[in-house]
Design an enzyme around this catalytic site. Structure first.
Site, PDB file in Angstrom:
ATOM      1  CG  ASP A  42      21.702  66.405 -62.658  1.00  0.00           C
ATOM      2  OD1 ASP A  42      22.485  66.183 -61.713  1.00  0.00           O
ATOM      3  OD2 ASP A  42      20.610  66.977 -62.509  1.00  0.00           O
ATOM      4  CB  SER A  45      19.727  68.631 -59.273  1.00  0.00           C
ATOM      5  OG  SER A  45      20.755  67.727 -59.550  1.00  0.00           O
ATOM      6  CG  ASP A 105      14.384  65.085 -61.206  1.00  0.00           C
ATOM      7  OD1 ASP A 105      14.067  64.878 -60.026  1.00  0.00           O
ATOM      8  OD2 ASP A 105      15.505  64.787 -61.662  1.00  0.00           O
ATOM      9  CB  THR A 137      17.542  69.920 -63.690  1.00  0.00           C
ATOM     10  OG1 THR A 137      18.463  69.325 -62.790  1.00  0.00           O
ATOM     11  CG2 THR A 137      18.252  70.830 -64.661  1.00  0.00           C
ATOM     12  NE  ARG A 169      15.416  67.046 -55.875  1.00  0.00           N
ATOM     13  CZ  ARG A 169      16.551  66.658 -56.456  1.00  0.00           C
ATOM     14  NH1 ARG A 169      17.707  67.134 -56.018  1.00  0.00           N
ATOM     15  NH2 ARG A 169      16.542  65.827 -57.462  1.00  0.00           N
ATOM     16  CD  GLU A 175      18.260  67.233 -65.805  1.00  0.00           C
ATOM     17  OE1 GLU A 175      18.878  67.166 -64.737  1.00  0.00           O
ATOM     18  OE2 GLU A 175      17.034  67.012 -65.886  1.00  0.00           O
ATOM     19  CG  ASP A 210      22.856  63.283 -60.300  1.00  0.00           C
ATOM     20  OD1 ASP A 210      23.685  63.731 -59.500  1.00  0.00           O
ATOM     21  OD2 ASP A 210      21.732  62.871 -59.961  1.00  0.00           O
ATOM     22  CE  LYS A 211      17.105  61.791 -62.204  1.00  0.00           C
ATOM     23  NZ  LYS A 211      17.028  62.504 -60.925  1.00  0.00           N
ATOM     24  CG  HIS A 240      23.032  59.753 -56.963  1.00  0.00           C
ATOM     25  ND1 HIS A 240      23.590  60.295 -55.833  1.00  0.00           N
ATOM     26  CD2 HIS A 240      22.445  60.790 -57.619  1.00  0.00           C
ATOM     27  CE1 HIS A 240      23.363  61.603 -55.813  1.00  0.00           C
ATOM     28  NE2 HIS A 240      22.674  61.925 -56.890  1.00  0.00           N
ATOM     29  CG  ASP A 243      23.372  69.639 -61.907  1.00  0.00           C
ATOM     30  OD1 ASP A 243      24.337  68.872 -62.114  1.00  0.00           O
ATOM     31  OD2 ASP A 243      22.235  69.219 -61.606  1.00  0.00           O
ATOM     32  CG  HIS A 244      25.538  68.679 -58.652  1.00  0.00           C
ATOM     33  ND1 HIS A 244      25.897  67.346 -58.737  1.00  0.00           N
ATOM     34  CD2 HIS A 244      24.194  68.709 -58.842  1.00  0.00           C
ATOM     35  CE1 HIS A 244      24.821  66.618 -58.941  1.00  0.00           C
ATOM     36  NE2 HIS A 244      23.767  67.420 -59.029  1.00  0.00           N
ATOM     37  CG  HIS A 281      25.217  65.684 -55.699  1.00  0.00           C
ATOM     38  ND1 HIS A 281      24.180  66.573 -55.641  1.00  0.00           N
ATOM     39  CD2 HIS A 281      24.728  64.597 -56.336  1.00  0.00           C
ATOM     40  CE1 HIS A 281      23.116  66.050 -56.214  1.00  0.00           C
ATOM     41  NE2 HIS A 281      23.421  64.847 -56.632  1.00  0.00           N
TER      42      HIS A 281
HETATM   43 ZN   LIG Z   1      22.119  63.804 -57.862  1.00  0.00          ZN
END
Ligand SMILES: [Zn+2]
Length: 457
Positions: free
Chosen positions: A43, A94, A146, A148, A159, A322, A327-328, A331, A369-370, A421
């Site tokens: 992610d 996501s 979550d 994904t 989500r 995943e 990602d987290k 952030h 994913d991004h 993101h």
């Molecule tokens: Zn994120």
């Protein structure tokens, strides 16, 4: 929540009917050798994250496990506004990206396998594979509810509707973010994400998110977890429990209340800091996160999933794995956290590669994913000799690498407590089974088509 699943939203999705599902089922069963797709998603794992991790984990001249995969393509992320015929938007979340990979249909941020604007359910690769007799699994370091993992096996308009008590008045950081009332069972829907996973045909569900299964299911005296057990899942919540679970039963493993703790952190918990005009930022090293010690690793969950899914299985399986907190942690401006989770992905990939050695018809796909916020920047830089002191905007961390250099990682997408993101395209990597199947440039929804073709669906 509407059941008419068969929609082309952006010209990339498939029209799928019940008859088509029956046909793919016959085709898949005609295959002589078991076939597997293992889709590994980092992610937020764009090339900035990969480069930062490479420099730290194996040195700038070293090679990650990822770098040794023979096929590397670019995947263009596609996202649209939440209305029928909505315009393209250039930064994703996501939920919509996982929906792209799981269904081949482009949708809007926050949506879980449902169409933008019209809110129709879209059939997923997991549902197609299952209908054809393949086993299926999802493994994640996030909550299994979550965005994904959810997009592979659930359908809902938002989500954050992760459990029955989170279906109305969703609040995040004081913001009112809508509701999932049309998906309540009493309104003819399939219920929250945890209820949908509990009722699903998945063979393996491993990750965090116990709290979403502790709630009482709608229209029931039983918890969501009990509904899962009623549906044939054996439930475990420890590493030992997972490793000794009976293979005859489907497996639900939930190892933390919410997302699982990450493997690494910055020295003494430090994250990126503001770089003032005249100040310097002290360097730091990465260190193990003490909260991680008792958690199963992503590799251990992957090994258990592979063992469960391949046992007595002549047809094969689809497995999504995943590493969620690349990602987290980005952030939260914690580069050490992201590097440690990329290391977890590396170890899971090693397990997948070892599995593919003994199961040659195994397509391994690794992708993100991004994009995410982190950037590798110079410290000082070419403008530092100007008379007015120059500084990087945003926040900066300086990390001493094992090879003796200093990585300067910058976060500057937002002044809020969380970074955003980014809209960059991302890598799609594959083992040799992907040769001839994956062009050098793909649009993200094509990952669904690639998986479907490989499994003969
Ligand atoms: Zn994120």
């Amino acid at each position: 929540m509407r059941k008419a699943i068969h929609t082309i939203v952006f010209g990339l999705g498939l029209i799928l009917t019940g008859q088509a599902i029956a046909q793919v089922s016959e085709k898949a069963q005609a295959a002589s050798e078991p076939r597997q797709v293992i889709l590994i998603i980092g992610d937020g794992m764009d090339d900035q994250q990969i480069t930062i991790a490479r420099n730290y984990l194996v040195g700038a001249t070293g090679r990650l496990q990822l770098d040794q995969l023979p096929l590397r393509a670019t995947s263009q992320v596609l996202t649209i506004e939440d209305k029928v015929g909505g315009k393209l938007v250039y930064v994703a979340d996501s939920a919509n990206t996982a929906t792209s990979m799981a269904t081949g249909v482009v949708t809007s941020p926050g949506r879980i396998a449902t169409t933008a604007g019209s809110d129709e359910d879209i059939i997923t690769i997991v549902e197609l594979a299952e209908a054809a007799g393949y086993k299926t699994g999802i493994v994640t370091t996030a909550s299994v509810t979550d965005a994904t993992p959810a997009a592979f096996a659930a359908h809902i308009n938002f989500r954050l509707c992760e459990s029955p008590d989170l279906m109305s008045d969703i609040n995040l950081w004081g913001l009112q973010l809508g509701n999932c009332q049309p998906d309540l069972k009493r309104n003819g829907g399939k219920g929250s994400i945890s209820e949908q996973l509990a009722a699903s045909g998945l063979d393996v569900i491993l990750g965090g998110g116990r709290k979403y299964f502790a709630a009482r299911a709608e229209n029931s005296e039983r918890s969501v977890r009990q509904l899962a057990e009623d549906n044939g899942f054996g439930y475990v919540n420890t590493l030992a429990g997972m490793q000794s679970a009976r293979h005859e039963r489907r497996l639900l493993g939930l190892f933390s209340s919410g997302k699982m703790p990450v493997a690494w952190r910055g020295e003494d918990g430090r994250v990126a800091e503001v770089l003032d005009k005249n100040s310097t930022i002290p360097t730091m090293r990465c260190e193990p996160n003490p909260k991680f010690a008792s958690s199963p690793t992503l590799k251990q969950m992957t090994d258990s999933a592979l063992s469960h899914l391949s046992r007595d299985n002549p047809l094969g399986f689809f497995l999504m794995i995943e590493s969620a907190s690349i990602d987290k942690q980005s952030h939260k401006r914690n580069p050490c956290g992201s590097i440690g989770e990329l290391q977890q992905l590396e170890e899971a990939l090693q397990s997948a590669m070892a599995f593919a050695q003994t199961h040659p018809r195994t397509l391994i796909l690794v992708t993100a994913d991004h994009g995410q916020a982190a950037q590798l920047i110079p410290y000082g830089g070419i403008f530092s000799s100007e008379s007015e002191p120059v500084r990087s905007p945003g926040k900066v961390a300086r990390i001493i690498t094992p090879e003796g250099g200093i990585l300067t990682v910058n976060y500057a997408t937002s002044t809020s407590s969380d970074e955003e993101h980014t809209g960059v395209s991302i890598p799609l990597l594959s083992n040799a089974e992907g040769m001839g199947l994956i062009p050098a440039f793909v649009q993200q929804p094509q990952i669904f088509d690639i998986s479907r073709k490989y499994l003969g669906l």
